[in-house]
Design a protein around this motif. Structure first.
Motif, mmCIF file in Angstrom:
data_model
loop_
_atom_site.group_PDB
_atom_site.id
_atom_site.type_symbol
_atom_site.label_atom_id
_atom_site.label_comp_id
_atom_site.label_asym_id
_atom_site.label_seq_id
_atom_site.Cartn_x
_atom_site.Cartn_y
_atom_site.Cartn_z
ATOM 1 N N SER A 39 -13.233 2.531 -2.578
ATOM 2 C CA SER A 39 -14.030 3.017 -2.461
ATOM 3 C C SER A 39 -13.473 4.779 -2.112
ATOM 4 O O SER A 39 -14.662 5.308 -1.237
ATOM 5 N N TYR A 40 -12.512 4.270 -1.641
ATOM 6 C CA TYR A 40 -12.026 5.403 -0.844
ATOM 7 C C TYR A 40 -10.782 6.532 -1.553
ATOM 8 O O TYR A 40 -9.777 6.509 -2.685
ATOM 9 N N THR A 41 -11.625 7.811 -1.705
ATOM 10 C CA THR A 41 -10.501 9.358 -2.439
ATOM 11 C C THR A 41 -9.688 9.601 -1.212
ATOM 12 O O THR A 41 -10.021 10.141 -0.456
ATOM 13 N N ARG A 42 -8.482 10.063 -1.783
ATOM 14 C CA ARG A 42 -7.537 10.794 -1.102
ATOM 15 C C ARG A 42 -6.441 11.589 -2.161
ATOM 16 O O ARG A 42 -5.236 10.988 -2.047
ATOM 17 N N LEU A 43 -6.910 12.928 -2.474
ATOM 18 C CA LEU A 43 -6.156 13.874 -2.856
ATOM 19 C C LEU A 43 -4.764 13.817 -2.773
ATOM 20 O O LEU A 43 -4.693 13.846 -1.537
ATOM 21 N N ALA A 44 -3.578 14.342 -3.823
ATOM 22 C CA ALA A 44 -2.368 14.099 -3.369
ATOM 23 C C ALA A 44 -2.237 15.941 -2.570
ATOM 24 O O ALA A 44 -1.602 15.732 -1.596
ATOM 25 N N TRP A 45 -3.305 16.453 -2.431
ATOM 26 C CA TRP A 45 -2.859 17.419 -1.927
ATOM 27 C C TRP A 45 -4.645 18.310 -1.264
ATOM 28 O O TRP A 45 -5.421 17.525 -1.729
ATOM 29 N N PRO A 89 -5.085 4.256 -2.219
ATOM 30 C CA PRO A 89 -4.648 2.851 -2.880
ATOM 31 C C PRO A 89 -5.082 2.090 -4.354
ATOM 32 O O PRO A 89 -6.636 1.934 -3.564
ATOM 33 N N ALA A 90 -5.469 1.494 -5.018
ATOM 34 C CA ALA A 90 -6.052 0.625 -5.893
ATOM 35 C C ALA A 90 -7.213 -0.289 -5.027
ATOM 36 O O ALA A 90 -8.155 -0.394 -5.299
ATOM 37 N N SER A 91 -6.715 -1.233 -3.700
ATOM 38 C CA SER A 91 -6.823 -1.937 -2.872
ATOM 39 C C SER A 91 -7.992 -1.264 -2.437
ATOM 40 O O SER A 91 -9.377 -2.222 -2.225
ATOM 41 N N ILE A 92 -8.620 0.173 -2.261
ATOM 42 C CA ILE A 92 -8.972 0.689 -1.579
ATOM 43 C C ILE A 92 -10.366 1.654 -2.802
ATOM 44 O O ILE A 92 -10.028 2.787 -3.003
ATOM 45 N N ALA A 114 -10.459 14.277 -10.026
ATOM 46 C CA ALA A 114 -9.494 13.433 -9.314
ATOM 47 C C ALA A 114 -8.883 12.226 -9.150
ATOM 48 O O ALA A 114 -8.014 12.474 -8.598
ATOM 49 N N GLU A 115 -9.279 11.501 -10.058
ATOM 50 C CA GLU A 115 -8.673 10.322 -10.198
ATOM 51 C C GLU A 115 -7.102 10.930 -10.730
ATOM 52 O O GLU A 115 -6.233 10.281 -10.357
ATOM 53 N N LYS A 116 -6.615 12.246 -11.238
ATOM 54 C CA LYS A 116 -5.257 11.920 -11.286
ATOM 55 C C LYS A 116 -4.329 12.560 -10.541
ATOM 56 O O LYS A 116 -2.840 12.245 -10.738
ATOM 57 N N ILE A 117 -5.201 13.202 -9.610
ATOM 58 C CA ILE A 117 -4.304 13.416 -8.306
ATOM 59 C C ILE A 117 -5.089 12.925 -6.992
ATOM 60 O O ILE A 117 -4.415 12.943 -5.891
ATOM 61 N N ASP A 118 -5.487 11.230 -7.142
ATOM 62 C CA ASP A 118 -5.990 10.111 -5.861
ATOM 63 C C ASP A 118 -5.107 9.831 -5.883
ATOM 64 O O ASP A 118 -3.974 8.733 -6.837
ATOM 65 N N THR A 119 -4.085 9.690 -4.348
ATOM 66 C CA THR A 119 -3.301 8.542 -4.020
ATOM 67 C C THR A 119 -4.112 7.460 -2.779
ATOM 68 O O THR A 119 -3.049 6.894 -2.214
ATOM 69 N N ILE A 121 0.717 -1.221 0.220
ATOM 70 C CA ILE A 121 -0.073 0.262 -0.142
ATOM 71 C C ILE A 121 0.863 0.941 -0.266
ATOM 72 O O ILE A 121 0.659 2.180 -0.975
ATOM 73 N N GLU A 122 1.602 0.913 1.021
ATOM 74 C CA GLU A 122 2.605 2.103 0.802
ATOM 75 C C GLU A 122 3.193 2.506 -0.645
ATOM 76 O O GLU A 122 3.832 3.732 -0.747
ATOM 77 N N GLY A 123 3.865 1.318 -0.630
ATOM 78 C CA GLY A 123 4.743 1.781 -2.345
ATOM 79 C C GLY A 123 4.025 2.237 -3.159
ATOM 80 O O GLY A 123 4.068 3.200 -3.851
ATOM 81 N N ASP A 124 2.524 1.662 -2.986
ATOM 82 C CA ASP A 124 1.419 1.886 -4.559
ATOM 83 C C ASP A 124 0.541 3.539 -4.177
ATOM 84 O O ASP A 124 0.741 4.262 -5.083
ATOM 85 N N ARG A 125 1.332 4.092 -2.755
ATOM 86 C CA ARG A 125 0.769 4.799 -2.571
ATOM 87 C C ARG A 125 2.104 6.058 -2.979
ATOM 88 O O ARG A 125 1.962 7.034 -3.761
ATOM 89 N N ARG A 126 3.500 5.624 -2.892
ATOM 90 C CA ARG A 126 4.615 6.576 -3.622
ATOM 91 C C ARG A 126 4.517 7.024 -4.615
ATOM 92 O O ARG A 126 5.107 8.021 -5.525
ATOM 93 N N LYS A 127 3.715 5.674 -5.540
ATOM 94 C CA LYS A 127 4.140 6.168 -7.169
ATOM 95 C C LYS A 127 2.947 6.729 -7.643
ATOM 96 O O LYS A 127 2.669 7.933 -8.175
ATOM 97 N N ALA A 128 1.459 6.876 -6.663
ATOM 98 C CA ALA A 128 0.564 7.419 -7.099
ATOM 99 C C ALA A 128 0.972 9.203 -6.812
ATOM 100 O O ALA A 128 0.491 10.100 -7.665
ATOM 101 N N GLN A 129 2.077 9.412 -5.615
ATOM 102 C CA GLN A 129 1.902 10.556 -5.133
ATOM 103 C C GLN A 129 3.340 11.448 -6.621
ATOM 104 O O GLN A 129 3.002 12.215 -6.968
#
Length: 507
Positions: free
Chosen positions: A127-133, A122-125, A115-120, A53-61
């Motif tokens: 239903s959850y959206t976490r924007l980079a900023w 994890p793909a496994s979640i 929003a999906e272009k700056i969504d960080t 998850i953390e690695g995926d988040r860094r890649k998304a960021q």
């Protein structure tokens, strides 16, 4: 005979054919029977590899930052850019909005992104959206990458606010006018959300209006308001001084006869002293007489409580001088200054402490002269200082307001400090009188008025909020606004200019 011979021959033939096979079978070992295999009861082992998850988040960021770098490259000049994946604005609407942004007085750079272009998240979640900023920081990140002062706005497209939909804008500039950027965001969301075309049109209109300082708008009325305020302040101050002067005149009516009586008695006491031969005693006698004369002149010119306190303080100093003179005549060392005798300041400085219970009161520790201490020890009535007011004599400390300055003067140490006066009721009455004087001043009245207004508004806001609506807050939810100073990894500005205005709203 022939019959039996034939049977024996047949038997011989059969034996000859079967016995070799039986012998061979006997020579061959019999194989051991194999056991029937039992069914297995063990479960198969599956190896689970958890998602990174953390690695995926860094890649998304990193992907979000790279994407915003591309957006910044599209906004090198003022105008509006819409991501091709955003379908809520037609090409005609986009062209018209871009024209309006370029023609605006304020340097506007507006981006509409999904929003999906700056969504960080994890793909496994899913239903959850976490924007980079979050909030204004999205617009600030765009400013960081472009690196030019101006107004930056980002409209994030999503299906709902929880999915990241929102409108965020900020103005960064060290010089020049300030624009209504925050008001523009609020107006756009309140009037037109979720119609992107109407929202952006309203924002462009409002965000290019200059936010003038308040003093420019109120300048035409400032003179009149200042004049009214000055009149109120001056009138209130004058009324407070008149009320205090009236109180002090009443105090002087009570204190003047008391002090005049003491000055006459003390002058006679000093005049009756024999002329000392010792130079030190002679000088001390002269100082005492001069102090009494100063008290007399000050009382003649007395106009208020400050004069009363000064006269009482001079008389206390004169009586201490007499105590020092008595000590020198007796060959004793000069005594330390002490507060006056509680029962009557005319008795001079106190010499001892004792406990005394007034009629109807509680026991208290007081400092008195030797004569009064002896009377208290003998359960006799001490010689008290009685003051007649309205034809009724009473102890001086019961007239705490009229004789407050008299008490303060006698219990003054001469250096700004005061000895402790043992009667609590007298102290409380004096403090209440001074608090009343302070409360009449214009500053105190204005503070009370502003406090009452603030309390009333707070109560109104609380009651409106408890009612389920109204109050100060808008019914539309507001997303949290950030002003982080963290630098992005993209190009552009290495230092942020001052934040002039901004706003962030989800819808």
């Amino acid at each position: 005979m022939n019959r039996w011979t034939g049977l024996l021959g047949a038997a011989a033939v059969v034996a000859a054919t079967t016995l070799p096979g039986l012998a061979a079978q006997a020579a061959t070992p019999t194989p051991t029977p194999r056991p029937t295999p039992k069914p297995s009861t063990s479960k198969p082992v599956f190896r689970y590899t958890p998602p990174d998850i953390e690695g995926d988040r860094r890649k998304a960021q990193a992907a979000a930052e790279s994407y915003l770098n591309d957006v910044a490259a599209k906004l090198g000049q003022t105008g509006l850019w819409v991501d091709p994946d955003v379908k809520k604005l037609s090409s005609t609407e986009t062209a018209e909005l871009d024209r309006l942004a370029k023609a605006a007085v304020a340097p506007l750079r507006i981006a509409v992104i999904p929003a999906e272009k700056i969504d960080t998240a994890p793909a496994s979640i899913s239903s959850y959206t976490r924007l980079a900023w979050e909030g204004e920081e999205i617009a600030d990140q765009l400013y960081d990458r472009v690196g030019v002062e101006g107004v930056y706005a980002v409209l994030v497209d999503a299906r709902s606010e929880s999915a990241g939909r929102g409108f965020h804008a900020v103005q960064r500039a060290d010089h020049g006018p300030t624009y209504h950027v925050g008001d523009g965001v609020d107006d756009a969301v309140d009037c037109c959300a979720p119609d992107y075309e109407e929202m952006l049109t309203r924002f462009i209109e409002r965000a290019q209006e200059v936010d003038k300082p308040l003093y420019i708008d109120v300048a035409p009325y400032a003179g009149g308001v200042a004049g009214v305020a000055a009149l109120w302040w001056g009138g209130t101050a004058l009324g407070a001084r008149r009320a205090r002067r009236k109180d002090e005149e009443k105090h002087l009516e009570v204190s003047r006869p008391v002090l005049n009586e003491e000055i006459i008695a003390l002058s006679q006491q000093v005049s009756s002293l024999p002329t000392p031969a010792d130079p030190q005693q002679s000088k001390l006698s002269k100082d005492v007489l001069d102090t009494v004369e100063k008290a007399r002149h000050r009382l003649d010119e007395a106009k208020g409580d400050a004069d009363i306190e000064a006269v009482a303080s001079l008389l206390g100093s004169a009586r201490y001088g007499l105590a020092c003179l008595d000590a020198l005549r007796a060959g004793k060392p000069i005594p330390e200054p002490t507060p006056p005798c509680f029962f009557d300041p005319r008795h001079g400085p106190s010499t001892t402490s004792t406990n005394w219970t007034p009629e109807g009161g509680r026991e208290r520790g007081i400092q008195v002269c030797d004569a009064c201490a002896a009377r208290v020890a003998a359960n006799e009535q001490p010689d008290m200082r009685m003051v007649t007011v309205r034809n009724q004599p009473q102890p001086y400390w019961t007239l705490a307001e009229e004789l407050a300055s008299y008490i303060d003067g006698y219990w003054s140490q001469g250096d700004g400090r005061r000895w402790y006066f043992p009667d609590e009721d007298a102290r409380r009455a004096g403090d209440a009188m001074r608090a009343r004087w302070r409360a009449r001043r214009p500053g105190a009245r204005f503070s009370r008025w502003s406090g009452d207004v603030g309390t009333s508004l707070g109560n109104w806001s609380s009651s409106s909020g408890d009612g389920g609506g109204g109050g100060w807050s808008s019914g539309t939810s507001r997303r949290r606004s950030y002003s982080s100073r963290t630098r992005s990894s993209g190009g552009g500005s290495s230092r942020r200019s001052s934040r002039r205005s901004g706003g962030s709203r989800g819808f």
